[in-house]
Design a protein around this motif. Structure first.
Motif, PDB file in Angstrom:
ATOM      1  N   GLN A  52     -11.988  35.706   3.333  1.00 56.34           N
ATOM      2  CA  GLN A  52     -10.946  36.548   3.413  1.00 56.34           C
ATOM      3  C   GLN A  52      -9.698  36.190   4.119  1.00 56.34           C
ATOM      4  OE1 GLN A  52     -12.671  40.188   4.675  1.00 56.34           O
ATOM      5  NE2 GLN A  52     -13.225  40.980   2.539  1.00 56.34           N
ATOM      6  N   SER A  53     -10.023  35.375   5.311  1.00 57.60           N
ATOM      7  CA  SER A  53      -8.977  35.095   6.268  1.00 57.60           C
ATOM      8  C   SER A  53      -8.758  33.646   6.730  1.00 57.60           C
ATOM      9  CB  SER A  53      -9.587  35.699   7.720  1.00 57.60           C
ATOM     10  OG  SER A  53      -9.859  36.940   7.513  1.00 57.60           O
ATOM     11  N   CYS A  54      -9.419  32.638   6.050  1.00 56.25           N
ATOM     12  CA  CYS A  54      -9.526  31.186   6.500  1.00 56.25           C
ATOM     13  C   CYS A  54      -9.337  30.394   5.275  1.00 56.25           C
ATOM     14  CB  CYS A  54     -10.730  31.088   7.279  1.00 56.25           C
ATOM     15  SG  CYS A  54     -11.179  31.984   8.628  1.00 56.25           S
ATOM     16  N   ALA A  55      -9.992  30.890   4.345  1.00 61.12           N
ATOM     17  CA  ALA A  55     -10.115  30.016   3.010  1.00 61.12           C
ATOM     18  C   ALA A  55      -8.670  29.492   2.285  1.00 61.12           C
ATOM     19  CB  ALA A  55     -10.922  30.463   1.919  1.00 61.12           C
ATOM     20  N   SER A  56      -7.528  30.558   2.530  1.00 56.73           N
ATOM     21  CA  SER A  56      -6.541  30.142   1.969  1.00 56.73           C
ATOM     22  C   SER A  56      -5.878  28.738   2.589  1.00 56.73           C
ATOM     23  CB  SER A  56      -5.365  31.025   2.157  1.00 56.73           C
ATOM     24  OG  SER A  56      -5.311  31.363   3.364  1.00 56.73           O
ATOM     25  N   GLY A  64     -10.803  21.743   3.164  1.00 58.34           N
ATOM     26  CA  GLY A  64      -9.551  21.678   3.713  1.00 58.34           C
ATOM     27  C   GLY A  64      -8.525  21.739   2.521  1.00 58.34           C
ATOM     28  N   GLY A  65      -7.337  21.589   3.025  1.00 61.04           N
ATOM     29  CA  GLY A  65      -5.896  22.052   2.039  1.00 61.04           C
ATOM     30  C   GLY A  65      -4.979  22.036   3.215  1.00 61.04           C
ATOM     31  N   PHE A  66      -4.335  22.910   3.302  1.00 62.28           N
ATOM     32  CA  PHE A  66      -2.995  23.186   4.441  1.00 62.28           C
ATOM     33  C   PHE A  66      -3.882  22.754   5.927  1.00 62.28           C
ATOM     34  CE2 PHE A  66      -0.555  25.313   7.525  1.00 62.28           C
ATOM     35  CZ  PHE A  66       0.620  24.738   7.001  1.00 62.28           C
ATOM     36  N   GLY A  67      -4.852  23.627   5.911  1.00 60.82           N
ATOM     37  CA  GLY A  67      -5.744  23.147   7.182  1.00 60.82           C
ATOM     38  C   GLY A  67      -6.502  22.257   7.064  1.00 60.82           C
ATOM     39  N   PRO A  68      -7.167  21.917   8.272  1.00 62.68           N
ATOM     40  CA  PRO A  68      -8.336  20.645   8.146  1.00 62.68           C
ATOM     41  C   PRO A  68      -9.467  21.039   7.584  1.00 62.68           C
ATOM     42  CG  PRO A  68      -7.852  21.467  10.502  1.00 62.68           C
ATOM     43  CD  PRO A  68      -6.892  22.298   9.720  1.00 62.68           C
TER      44      PRO A  68
END
Length: 114
Positions: A52-56, A64-68
């Motif tokens: 809900q809060s971190c996977a995006s 990872g993606g935009f975040g590590p």
């Protein structure tokens, strides 16, 4: 050409902010938070909160993606250090995206990712 580039940059910036920012209305209280002192982590709750809060930003599989990438974050940080990063932010991640027992639950789960 400049108009299209400016629209692209603005649109991308807004999507990034929307994907990684705020979201307190999406947070739900957990019924079984992680126990302090190395107790069992409620993996289902932790994964639900993460999705809900971190996977995006960090990817649905921690890839990872935009975040590590967080697939081996437990090798690098302890639960307390991860909880501090969640609370205070790091790099482009703002702090406090998840709070309280939810942050503790997710931090304990992430610390197990080795």
């Amino acid at each position: 050409m400049k108009k299209y580039f400016l629209a692209f940059v603005l649109g991308t910036s807004l999507l990034t902010l929307a994907a990684c920012g705020g979201g307190e209305e999406n947070n739900t209280a957990t019924d079984a938070p992680a126990e302090e002192g190395g107790g069992a982590v409620d993996t289902a709750d932790a994964e639900k909160i993460f999705q809900q809060s971190c996977a995006s930003c960090h990817g649905g599989n921690l890839e990872g993606g935009f975040g590590p990438n967080l697939q081996k974050v437990g090798d690098k940080y302890s639960q307390e250090e991860i909880e501090g990063i969640i609370a205070n932010g790091q790099g482009q991640m703002k702090g406090g995206i998840i709070k309280g027992e939810e942050a503790t639950t997710v931090a304990a789960w992430l610390a197990e990712q080795k």
